[in-house]
Design a protein around this motif. Structure first.
Motif, PDB file in Angstrom:
ATOM      1  N   VAL A  52      -4.410   6.976  -1.254  1.00 56.49           N
ATOM      2  CA  VAL A  52      -3.878   5.658  -0.911  1.00 56.49           C
ATOM      3  C   VAL A  52      -4.063   4.749  -2.120  1.00 56.49           C
ATOM      4  O   VAL A  52      -5.175   4.581  -2.632  1.00 56.49           O
ATOM      5  N   LYS A  69       1.017   5.605  -0.095  1.00 58.03           N
ATOM      6  CA  LYS A  69       0.224   6.801   0.183  1.00 58.03           C
ATOM      7  C   LYS A  69       0.997   8.029  -0.282  1.00 58.03           C
ATOM      8  O   LYS A  69       2.191   8.185  -0.006  1.00 58.03           O
ATOM      9  N   THR A  98       0.841  -1.194   0.000  1.00 56.68           N
ATOM     10  CA  THR A  98       0.000   0.000   0.000  1.00 56.68           C
ATOM     11  C   THR A  98       0.876   1.244   0.000  1.00 56.68           C
ATOM     12  O   THR A  98       1.865   1.311   0.749  1.00 56.68           O
TER      13      THR A  98
END
Length: 789
Positions: free
Chosen positions: A111, A106, A104
């Protein structure tokens, strides 16, 4: 003169619209499919050759001996690259690529997930060895420091839109920040090296601790996880390099011998289609598709030749008159060559348009990114080879035949050179149907094998099971599990540290009573909770499964193959050691398929873990939505900053055979096209036969022949040719399919009915094709045909 040739050819096309249409449709279809297949073949053969250093680039693999069998590991140990540069002569560069498990990312309040090509750690020389195009940044110093990241153009657009990505900070997995230090052009689709983001290998090195068993990456001789590329000096022997690196490994890892295995140094240009030991890994499919392309083009050419030579009888008077008024044989030859070229020009123009329209769908079906551009030299290379070869094959013989008539004999209707008995045309029809019947048999067996894979009992139940990495949920695994089991649509939950399908972990760190001290025994370890066996309905061959108690941490369960290959007699209660942890064998599970059907079942061992990292959830087809909603709601309690991602096991299973399924789909389409072209030619010949036998049919009908008699008379010769084709095609198809099935350890058996069914299908297709014209001729009014004669 050329203008006159073209004018005459055009008039001939217009005056025989029916036969011209058959010829153009057949040639166009053949060229469309032939060019599409050859573009696919060209793309497969072009992998990695775009790199300017391609001839000197190699990828390392490890061939591990496991007693009676061998395994090839695509990764090697971390120290191999630095030792290769330091101690092996002839190596110009070396670079490692190691997978990074960030999932993930950001940026600002956005995100995002990574791309499909993954994120990796890499050594800086990778940018010198491969043709990685830097759009921003410096390829000579890609990583300014350990917090630098290089991203592809696609990822830059995904993260930052039209903003300049340089210097922007990306947060990874909510903990580490990296600064964008370069943007590279996306790697082409025909590159074995693919990535979305590259991080410095120095970050991976710092994940080692001096207190660990392996204190540093450059001293870790026990883990094979680094994809390692070497750039050799021209003239350096790859085999010698592999041998020297094997000796370096033996020198630095105590207890290792040559019997344990050795390194393979494989040319980069062969990585895509060959296994590291030279075995087939796709080249056989490329060869098959190349043969199919040639066969389809040959079938299309045979159609043209057959109709051209068959109709030679009707054009004999035209040719004779031309000769009598002074036309030389060369001029007649050129006339027919121009006529064929005109047919090809029309067919090629239509084919170009059709390929352009079909290319997106074709790419989607084939999983490719092939560009059909008229400005691409590679495309013209394929087109030139296809057109020149097929034009030559289809034009020369008819031109020679038509230009060779003797005017007097032709005007008297006495033609020689085999036109009367048509043996040559019959031979071509047999060739067409040999190819078509062979393709029908092959398609049937390939699809039967794929059905076998999907329907065969794997030894466990994977239906309606989805899995996901729990992240922070695993810290409260039992509590989450209890809560989810009360949710609608959830019928069972278990956990493991790896997927039951296509497991990647293997270890040789095993010991048991009576094991030969020099023996290497490789086994797949899997940590599971106490419900794993009942959840997947795995069957026990002996002993019992885990009870879900603390005592299970000292228990092991092995599969039948592991017990058999280890040679352990009466295994229940015997001691077994995994990673230096002593335990007792409490059960033997029946063998089940945890890898592709192309691989044999290998040794496997289960160890108990109370809170694994992966959760498996059982639901039903109708309740899957409710189950996913419940799990997602629970996920947000523990992982609020991460998106919920999951995979159904059926999808994972299908992905293991995606390449085979794509090949089978393409093969089915190509077979259908080949049959259609063959039938088109047969239809034209049947029409021609009915036309030249119109008088005979009329007389037979006047004398009392029935429609059935006339239909049988016109059909029997063609059906005899199809039956001869079946006899020839069956052994050829049997041989080809035997080679195809050799790639599978677990496979369908070829049965006689598969060949019989394919032959019957060919006869029926041919009969339907012929019977239309035969019945039409049989029910025609005989008065009309006799009057016209």
């Amino acid at each position: 003169m050329i203008k006159n040739y073209l004018k005459v050819a055009w008039r001939n096309i217009l005056s025989n619209k029916f036969y011209s249409s058959i010829n153009i449709i057949g040639l166009t279809t053949g060229l469309i499919v032939g060019i599409l297949i050859l573009l696919w073949v060209q793309d497969e053969l072009s992998f990695d050759k775009f790199n300017k250093n391609a001839d000197n680039l190699y990828r390392m693999s490890a061939l591990m001996n496991t007693g009676d069998t061998k395994q090839i590991w695509r990764g090697v140990q971390g120290p191999i690259a630095p030792f290769a540069l330091k101690e092996v002569p002839g190596i110009k560069n070396a670079a490692r690529v190691v997978q990074n498990y960030y999932s993930t990312f950001k940026y600002s309040d956005k995100v995002l997930k990574g791309g499909k090509n993954g994120t990796w750690y890499a050594d800086p020389p990778l940018f010198k060895m491969f043709d990685i195009v830097m759009l921003k940044g410096d390829g000579n110093k890609p990583f300014a420091n350990d917090n630098s990241v290089i991203i592809t153009q696609s990822m830059a657009e995904k993260f930052f839109g039209s903003d300049d990505p340089m210097g922007k900070v990306i947060n990874c997995d909510n903990k580490d920040n990296y600064v964008v230090n370069g943007v590279v052009k996306d790697m082409p689709g025909n590159s074995s090296l693919q990535f979305d983001m590259l991080f410095s290998i120095e970050v991976r090195k710092k994940q080692y601790s001096k207190t660990d068993y392996w204190p540093s990456m450059d001293a870790d001789w026990g883990n094979y996880y680094a994809t390692t590329y070497l750039q050799l000096q021209p003239g350096t022997s790859a085999e010698v390099v592999g041998d020297k690196l094997t000796q370096i490994h033996i020198k630095h890892q105590e207890g290792t011998t040559l019997k344990d295995g050795h390194y393979l140094v494989q040319p980069l240009t062969k990585v895509h289609l060959y296994a590291a030991d030279g075995a087939d890994a796709g080249i056989q499919t490329v060869r098959v598709f190349l043969i199919v392309a040639v066969l389809i083009l040959v079938i299309a050419c045979i159609n043209y030749i057959n109709l051209s030579t068959a109709r030679a009888m009707l054009r004999s008077k035209e040719v004779s008159v031309r000769k009598i008024i002074g036309a030389a044989r060369l001029q007649l030859f050129m006339q027919f060559i121009v006529e064929t070229a005109l047919f090809f020009t029309i067919a090629l123009a239509i084919a170009f348009i059709a390929i352009k329209v079909l290319m997106p769908s074709y790419n989607n079906l084939a999983g490719k990114q092939i560009q059909f551009s008229m400005f691409d030299a590679g495309v013209w290379e394929v087109i030139a080879i296809t057109v020149i070869a097929t034009l030559a094959a289809a034009s020369i013989y008819p031109a020679l035949l038509l230009s060779s008539f003797k005017p007097i004999n032709a005007l008297k209707g006495k033609l020689s050179m085999g036109i009367g008995n048509a043996a040559f045309r019959k031979a071509l029809v047999v060739c067409q149907f040999v190819f078509s019947v062979g393709l029908i048999i092959s398609t049937l067996i390939i699809n039967k094998q794929l059905s076998y894979i999907h329907e065969h009992d794997l030894g466990y139940d994977r239906t309606h099971v989805f899995s996901f990495n729990m992240r922070d949920m695993h810290k409260n695994y039992n509590g989450v599990r209890s809560e989810l089991l009360n949710s609608p649509g959830i019928h069972g939950i278990t956990g493991a540290n790896d997927y039951i399908l296509n497991m990647g972990n293997t270890t040789g760190d095993t010991q048991w009573d009576g094991k030969d001290k020099d023996r290497q025994f490789l086994i797949h370890p899997l940590n599971v909770d106490g419900r794993f066996f009942s959840f997947f309905k795995l069957k026990m061959a002996a002993g019992e499964s885990f009870r879900g108690e603390g005592a299970d941490s000292a228990h092991y369960i092995l599969n039948e193959t592991a017990i058999r290959e280890a040679g352990i007699k009466d295994p229940i209660g015997k001691h077994f050691s995994l990673h230096d942890k002593q335990g007792t064998i409490i059960g033997v599970v029946k063998d089940f398929h945890f890898a592709s059907f192309k691989e044999r079942i290998e040794p496997m061992i289960f160890a108990y873990r109370e809170a694994p990292y992966l959760m498996f959830v059982k639901t039903t087809g109708a309740e899957a939505g409710k189950a996913l909603a419940s799990v997602k709601a629970e996920w947000k309690k523990y992982n609020p900053d991460f998106p919920f991602e999951y995979d159904f096991m059926d999808d994972i299973f299908d992905s293991m055979y995606k390449s085979d399924q794509r090949s089978a789909s393409l093969f089915s389409i190509f077979t259908t096209v080949a049959i259609l072209i063959s039938c088109l030619g047969l239809f034209g010949l049947a029409t021609y036969t009915a036309q030249v036998k119109a008088k005979e049919i009329g007389i037979r009908k006047v004398l009392g022949a029935s429609v059935t008699n006339i239909t049988a008379m016109l059909s029997k010769d063609f059906l005899l040719l199809v039956i001869i084709s079946i006899v020839v095609a069956v052994p050829l198809a049997w041989y080809a399919m035997t080679k195809y099935l050799q790639d599978f350890v677990y496979k369908v058996e070829m049965q006689w009915w598969m060949f019989a069914l394919s032959g019957l299908a060919a006869v029926l297709i041919a009969f339907v094709t012929i019977s239309f014209q035969s019945i039409k001729a049989a029910i025609a009014n005989p008065v009309k045909s006799l009057r016209s004669e």
